[in-house]
Structures are given as C-alpha cells and as structure tokens.
Design a protein around this motif. Structure first.
Motif, PDB file in Angstrom:
ATOM      1  N   ALA A  95       0.834  -1.210   0.000  1.00 59.54           N
ATOM      2  CA  ALA A  95       0.000   0.000   0.000  1.00 59.54           C
ATOM      3  C   ALA A  95       0.866   1.257   0.000  1.00 59.54           C
ATOM      4  O   ALA A  95       1.598   1.506   0.958  1.00 59.54           O
ATOM      5  CB  ALA A  95      -0.918   0.013   1.223  1.00 59.54           C
ATOM      6  N   ALA A  96       0.788   2.025  -1.074  1.00 64.75           N
ATOM      7  CA  ALA A  96       1.430   3.354  -1.054  1.00 64.75           C
ATOM      8  C   ALA A  96       0.347   4.349  -0.642  1.00 64.75           C
ATOM      9  O   ALA A  96      -0.708   4.427  -1.273  1.00 64.75           O
ATOM     10  CB  ALA A  96       1.979   3.705  -2.426  1.00 64.75           C
ATOM     11  N   ILE A  97       0.626   5.072   0.439  1.00 62.91           N
ATOM     12  CA  ILE A  97      -0.354   6.033   0.959  1.00 62.91           C
ATOM     13  C   ILE A  97       0.278   7.419   0.874  1.00 62.91           C
ATOM     14  O   ILE A  97       1.356   7.656   1.439  1.00 62.91           O
ATOM     15  CB  ILE A  97      -0.726   5.712   2.426  1.00 62.91           C
ATOM     16  N   ARG A  98      -0.379   8.318   0.151  1.00 61.86           N
ATOM     17  CA  ARG A  98       0.217   9.619  -0.118  1.00 61.86           C
ATOM     18  C   ARG A  98      -0.778  10.747   0.142  1.00 61.86           C
ATOM     19  O   ARG A  98      -1.648  11.019  -0.691  1.00 61.86           O
ATOM     20  CB  ARG A  98       0.677   9.642  -1.574  1.00 61.86           C
ATOM     21  N   PRO A  99      -0.672  11.392   1.283  1.00 61.20           N
ATOM     22  CA  PRO A  99      -1.573  12.516   1.569  1.00 61.20           C
ATOM     23  C   PRO A  99      -1.155  13.748   0.761  1.00 61.20           C
ATOM     24  O   PRO A  99       0.028  14.075   0.704  1.00 61.20           O
ATOM     25  CB  PRO A  99      -1.378  12.767   3.068  1.00 61.20           C
ATOM     26  N   VAL A 100      -2.108  14.400   0.170  1.00 63.62           N
ATOM     27  CA  VAL A 100      -1.837  15.590  -0.659  1.00 63.62           C
ATOM     28  C   VAL A 100      -2.690  16.727  -0.105  1.00 63.62           C
ATOM     29  O   VAL A 100      -3.904  16.733  -0.283  1.00 63.62           O
ATOM     30  CB  VAL A 100      -2.219  15.323  -2.129  1.00 63.62           C
ATOM     31  N   ARG A 101      -2.045  17.655   0.593  1.00 63.12           N
ATOM     32  CA  ARG A 101      -2.827  18.691   1.282  1.00 63.12           C
ATOM     33  C   ARG A 101      -2.290  20.084   0.986  1.00 63.12           C
ATOM     34  O   ARG A 101      -1.081  20.281   0.853  1.00 63.12           O
ATOM     35  CB  ARG A 101      -2.745  18.491   2.802  1.00 63.12           C
ATOM     36  N   SER A 102      -3.205  21.053   0.943  1.00 67.16           N
ATOM     37  CA  SER A 102      -2.786  22.450   0.857  1.00 67.16           C
ATOM     38  C   SER A 102      -2.008  22.797   2.113  1.00 67.16           C
ATOM     39  O   SER A 102      -2.304  22.288   3.203  1.00 67.16           O
ATOM     40  CB  SER A 102      -4.004  23.365   0.779  1.00 67.16           C
ATOM     41  N   LEU A 103      -1.030  23.690   1.961  1.00 64.09           N
ATOM     42  CA  LEU A 103      -0.202  24.074   3.106  1.00 64.09           C
ATOM     43  C   LEU A 103      -0.365  25.557   3.394  1.00 64.09           C
ATOM     44  O   LEU A 103      -0.506  26.352   2.458  1.00 64.09           O
ATOM     45  CB  LEU A 103       1.268  23.790   2.792  1.00 64.09           C
ATOM     46  N   PRO A 104      -0.292  25.932   4.668  1.00 61.49           N
ATOM     47  CA  PRO A 104      -0.379  27.354   4.997  1.00 61.49           C
ATOM     48  C   PRO A 104       0.815  28.092   4.387  1.00 61.49           C
ATOM     49  O   PRO A 104       1.930  27.563   4.399  1.00 61.49           O
ATOM     50  CB  PRO A 104      -0.290  27.376   6.537  1.00 61.49           C
ATOM     51  N   GLY A 105       0.587  29.237   3.821  1.00 63.68           N
ATOM     52  CA  GLY A 105       1.704  30.021   3.283  1.00 63.68           C
ATOM     53  C   GLY A 105       2.187  29.542   1.931  1.00 63.68           C
ATOM     54  O   GLY A 105       3.200  30.030   1.433  1.00 63.68           O
ATOM     55  N   PRO A 107       0.491  29.516  -1.432  1.00 61.36           N
ATOM     56  CA  PRO A 107      -0.704  29.782  -2.231  1.00 61.36           C
ATOM     57  C   PRO A 107      -0.686  29.010  -3.545  1.00 61.36           C
ATOM     58  O   PRO A 107       0.337  28.943  -4.220  1.00 61.36           O
ATOM     59  CB  PRO A 107      -0.640  31.295  -2.486  1.00 61.36           C
ATOM     60  N   THR A 108      -1.802  28.399  -3.863  1.00 60.99           N
ATOM     61  CA  THR A 108      -1.955  27.667  -5.129  1.00 60.99           C
ATOM     62  C   THR A 108      -3.358  27.985  -5.650  1.00 60.99           C
ATOM     63  O   THR A 108      -4.123  28.717  -5.004  1.00 60.99           O
ATOM     64  CB  THR A 108      -1.805  26.145  -4.933  1.00 60.99           C
ATOM     65  N   ARG A 109      -3.710  27.421  -6.779  1.00 60.26           N
ATOM     66  CA  ARG A 109      -5.020  27.697  -7.367  1.00 60.26           C
ATOM     67  C   ARG A 109      -6.161  27.332  -6.406  1.00 60.26           C
ATOM     68  O   ARG A 109      -7.198  27.971  -6.370  1.00 60.26           O
ATOM     69  CB  ARG A 109      -5.158  26.901  -8.664  1.00 60.26           C
ATOM     70  N   TYR A 110      -5.969  26.267  -5.617  1.00 61.89           N
ATOM     71  CA  TYR A 110      -7.008  25.820  -4.678  1.00 61.89           C
ATOM     72  C   TYR A 110      -6.468  25.935  -3.258  1.00 61.89           C
ATOM     73  O   TYR A 110      -5.326  25.619  -2.991  1.00 61.89           O
ATOM     74  CB  TYR A 110      -7.385  24.362  -4.959  1.00 61.89           C
ATOM     75  N   LEU A 213     -10.271  16.366 -11.423  1.00 60.46           N
ATOM     76  CA  LEU A 213      -9.286  16.683 -10.376  1.00 60.46           C
ATOM     77  C   LEU A 213      -8.716  18.078 -10.548  1.00 60.46           C
ATOM     78  O   LEU A 213      -8.582  18.830  -9.577  1.00 60.46           O
ATOM     79  CB  LEU A 213      -8.128  15.689 -10.432  1.00 60.46           C
ATOM     80  N   VAL A 214      -8.367  18.426 -11.786  1.00 58.70           N
ATOM     81  CA  VAL A 214      -7.757  19.748 -11.973  1.00 58.70           C
ATOM     82  C   VAL A 214      -8.819  20.853 -11.988  1.00 58.70           C
ATOM     83  O   VAL A 214      -8.529  22.007 -11.684  1.00 58.70           O
ATOM     84  CB  VAL A 214      -6.866  19.835 -13.239  1.00 58.70           C
ATOM     85  N   GLN A 215     -10.074  20.493 -12.309  1.00 55.54           N
ATOM     86  CA  GLN A 215     -11.142  21.511 -12.268  1.00 55.54           C
ATOM     87  C   GLN A 215     -11.515  21.856 -10.825  1.00 55.54           C
ATOM     88  O   GLN A 215     -11.702  23.010 -10.483  1.00 55.54           O
ATOM     89  CB  GLN A 215     -12.398  20.978 -12.957  1.00 55.54           C
ATOM     90  N   ASP A 216     -11.642  20.815  -9.995  1.00 51.84           N
ATOM     91  CA  ASP A 216     -12.024  21.040  -8.603  1.00 51.84           C
ATOM     92  C   ASP A 216     -11.636  19.825  -7.754  1.00 51.84           C
ATOM     93  O   ASP A 216     -12.436  18.900  -7.571  1.00 51.84           O
ATOM     94  CB  ASP A 216     -13.539  21.286  -8.498  1.00 51.84           C
ATOM     95  N   ASP A 235       1.746  12.605  -8.848  1.00 50.51           N
ATOM     96  CA  ASP A 235       2.447  13.808  -9.316  1.00 50.51           C
ATOM     97  C   ASP A 235       1.452  14.877  -9.782  1.00 50.51           C
ATOM     98  O   ASP A 235       1.655  16.075  -9.553  1.00 50.51           O
ATOM     99  CB  ASP A 235       3.408  13.463 -10.468  1.00 50.51           C
ATOM    100  N   LEU A 236       0.364  14.438 -10.411  1.00 48.42           N
ATOM    101  CA  LEU A 236      -0.659  15.414 -10.836  1.00 48.42           C
ATOM    102  C   LEU A 236      -1.202  16.174  -9.618  1.00 48.42           C
ATOM    103  O   LEU A 236      -1.276  17.405  -9.617  1.00 48.42           O
ATOM    104  CB  LEU A 236      -1.801  14.689 -11.560  1.00 48.42           C
ATOM    105  N   THR A 237      -1.537  15.433  -8.577  1.00 46.84           N
ATOM    106  CA  THR A 237      -2.118  16.098  -7.403  1.00 46.84           C
ATOM    107  C   THR A 237      -1.062  16.917  -6.657  1.00 46.84           C
ATOM    108  O   THR A 237      -1.389  17.937  -6.054  1.00 46.84           O
ATOM    109  CB  THR A 237      -2.790  15.080  -6.456  1.00 46.84           C
ATOM    110  N   ALA A 238       0.210  16.486  -6.739  1.00 51.40           N
ATOM    111  CA  ALA A 238       1.278  17.302  -6.127  1.00 51.40           C
ATOM    112  C   ALA A 238       1.251  18.704  -6.737  1.00 51.40           C
ATOM    113  O   ALA A 238       1.438  19.708  -6.046  1.00 51.40           O
ATOM    114  CB  ALA A 238       2.640  16.645  -6.335  1.00 51.40           C
ATOM    115  N   GLY A 239       0.989  18.741  -8.035  1.00 47.51           N
ATOM    116  CA  GLY A 239       0.930  20.030  -8.723  1.00 47.51           C
ATOM    117  C   GLY A 239      -0.202  20.922  -8.243  1.00 47.51           C
ATOM    118  O   GLY A 239      -0.194  22.125  -8.474  1.00 47.51           O
TER     119      GLY A 239
END
Ligand code: NAI
Length: 342
Positions: A95-105, A107-110, A213-216, A235-239
């Motif tokens: 199982a590869a488990i990879r959390p992808v979260r916005s980070l404080p400070g 800024p990205t599109r979402y 995914l890239v729309q929302d 990698d897509l979600t990392a972006g």
C-alpha cells in the motif's frame, strides 16, 4: 531506559543525500526517539562497490521494520530495474499512501485540497514483465490478482473509516482493460459491500477523473487505484498543492514500512543545495506517527506534532525554498524549521 526505535536510512541518489541530511537534523532537534542505520540503494550502492540493491539493505529493513528513504535514480529505457519498485515488491509493501494537502503560506489555485492517494504498490504494469516478441514488437504484462486488489481495497476503506474520510473514489480504465481493471473494480466493490457499506463510494474512469481533479480537487477525498495510475495521479495532485517538494508518502506492508517522498532524485537540481527537504520531512513525520501508533510511543507523536507545527510556521513566515517561490536553500530551510520547534 526508554526505548530508542531503530530504523534504516537509505539516503538515495541525486538530491536524496542532501534532503536526508536536512531531515535527520530536524528529527534530532525535535528529540525524535529514533536511531538510524544507514544503508545504500540505487546508484549510491553501485558507487559504493556493491549491487544496485544490496541484500544487506533489504535485510536491514526486515530487521528494523521501518525505513526512511531518499529517492533512487532509475535509468530511462535501459539499465537496471527500479530499486524503488524492487524494494516494494521484495518487502511486499503493498500500500502506497500519499496525503496531498494544501499548506499554509503556499498559495496555489485551490486553498483547501485534502486528498489521500491509495496506490496498489506491487503489481499492474510495474510487475515489469516485458518481452520483445520480434524486432519492433514488444509486450508489457499488466498483472492483477484478487489477493492484491482486495488487500489494497481493505486498507483504503479501513483508513477511510478510521480517519473519517468523506468518500472513496476508484480511478480505473475498466471500459478498455475489462479484465485487469475489471477485477480491481470487482474486488473494491466486494470489500465495500461486505464491510464498509456506510462509507460513500464511487468509481470514475481515470481520464475524466483527471479533468475533474484539476477543475475542482475538493470534490474528491480518498483516491484508490492500481499501481501506474497511482504513480501518475500522485504527481498530478502534487501540482495542485505546490509541487513535488511538498508531498510525502509511505509504503506499507504487513511487517515492514518504508517512508519516502513522492518526488524522484531531481538530477536537474542535484548538488546545488536548493532541493526542498519538506516532502521527505513530512514522510519522516508519517514515520513518527506510524511508530507512535504501532509501538504505542507518545514521544514519537510529540516529535511529529512539534515538527509539523514548526514547518507550518516556517512556511507562514515565508521561509521557503525556491520551488515554493522562496530563496532558502535546503539547509537554511531546515534551520528555519529547527528555530520554530517548540
Ligand atoms: P523528479 O521528481 O526527480 O523531478 C521532477 C521535477 O521536480 C524536477 O524539475 C525537480 O527538480 C523537481 N523536484 C523534485 N523534487 C524536488 C524537491 N524536493 N525540491 C525541489 N524540486 C524538486 O522526477 P524525474 O526528473 O522524472 O525523475 C528523476 C529520477 O528519479 C529518475 O531516475 C526516476 O526514475 C527517479 N524517481 C525515483 C523515485 C523514488 O525513488 N521513489 C520517484 C520518482 C522518480
């Protein structure tokens, strides 16, 4: 005398040794109760005069059960088989488990991305069974077994239940790959219906899933998929959250676990002192949380929380590496995190 957990460190290639050194410094400053045994894999192992994946490295992970790993280079189109893939297969880290979260400070599109990728880590096209049938004709075998599809589904739903995730979405291509992705879908459905029917569950053909995914990205929560799709979608979600410098990961098996960033050895910036160590640091935090849970050690939880708060604060104070629009080098960012450890 309180226990010091023993773990393996595989510094890896390219930016691996630099980001590993930065992470070790931070773990030490946070009093993480872990002692590391260094072992090589990849080009580093070849340069040290050994095999690309020395048996001693595998044995060390089997002995200590936990490893923190930097990225290992894999030659493109020729040369040795990926040691990353070999490690996952040999140690059955399914199982590869990879959390992808916005980070404080950062800024990205979402602003509020909060996804977890569950990637089946041992089969699919990564089984690496390729043949040249005749000149100009090759085949690559995509393997799917009921056992592997079922166990990754079980892990994903268990995780979703435990962590209160809102929904599980399977990305697939079973319209074309009717047997292999069809089996994956059947297994996930069975696991959902038999044990986890209370968790909202949906399926999504992966091409349309990528557009959504890239729309929302906020319309998704836990994303479950087979090996190759999981690699690409990671990698897509990392972006979506700032790039490969900020996405950690774990490779979990029954006995052993290896924690590593999603990114590779980044040869384009290796040796320049500018790589972002945050993705590996976050992987180290996942390792500490894993130790806290599996070995019931609150000191690991305390160190994990302290490091997480410190890197969030550093980012909020605009202490960032270049990939995030800042000016700091690898070591300076590590020092900024250490200064903020409570
Ligand atoms: P990569 O992830 O190494 O780099 C892609 C881009 O992201 C590059 O421009 C790089 O500079 C940037 N980047 C990556 N990590 C960064 C960081 N921490 N800080 C700042 N920028 C960062 O992918 P690439 O170039 O496709 O692969 C390079 C090598 O890494 C290949 O040999 C590949 O097989 C290997 N690889 C190893 C992995 C592993 O050990 N788990 C995972 C992915 C690739």
């Amino acid at each position: 005398m309180p226990t010091i957990h023993q773990a393996v460190l595989i510094p890896g290639d390219g930016i691996g040794p630099a980001v590993s050194a930065a992470v070790l410094k931070i773990l030490k400053a946070a009093n993480a109760p872990v002692a590391f045994h260094e072992h090589h894999a990849g080009i580093a192992a070849l340069e040290a005069g050994g095999e690309v994946l020395p048996q001693s490295t595998i044995d060390a992970v089997r002995e200590h059960h936990v490893a923190l790993k930097g990225p290992c280079t894999t030659p493109v189109g020729k040369g040795f088989t990926s040691v990353n893939v070999q490690l996952r297969k040999k140690l059955d880290l399914y199982a590869a488990i990879r959390p992808v979260r916005s980070l404080p400070g950062v800024p990205t599109r979402y602003e509020d991305v909060d996804l977890v990728i569950f990637r089946e880590n041992t089969e699919g096209l990564y089984a690496g069974v390729e043949n040249e049938i005749t000149s100009g004709v090759v085949t690559s075998l995509k393997i799917a077994t009921r056992t592997a599809c079922t166990r990754i589904a079980e892990q994903a739903f268990k995780y979703a239940k435990k962590r209160g995730r809102k929904k599980v979405t399977v990305f697939h291509k079973a319209n074309i790959l009717k047997l292999s992705d069809g089996l994956f879908l059947d297994c996930v459905k069975e696991v959902h219906e038999s044990e986890f029917s209370e968790i909202p569950y949906e399926t999504q053909i992966i091409d349309a899933g990528c557009m959504k995914l890239v729309q929302d990205p906020t319309q998704f929560d836990l994303l479950l998929m087979e090996n190759l799709y999981g690699d690409v979608i990671s990698d897509l979600t990392a972006g979506l959250v700032g790039g490969l410098g900020v996405v950690p990961g774990s490779n979990i098996g029954v006995e052993d676990s290896i924690f590593e960033a999603v990114h590779g050895s980044a040869p384009d910036i290796a040796g320049q002192g500018i790589a972002n160590p945050l993705a590996l640091l976050m992987s180290g935090v996942m390792m500490l949380n894993h130790l806290a849970e599996t070995r019931k050690d609150d000191r690991c939880l305390k160190a994990a929380n302290a490091i997480k708060n410190a890197y969030n604060q550093a980012l909020q104070d605009n202490q960032k590496t270049r990939d995030l629009g800042g000016t700091l080098g690898t070591d300076a960012f590590a020092d900024a995190v250490i200064e903020r450890l409570a």
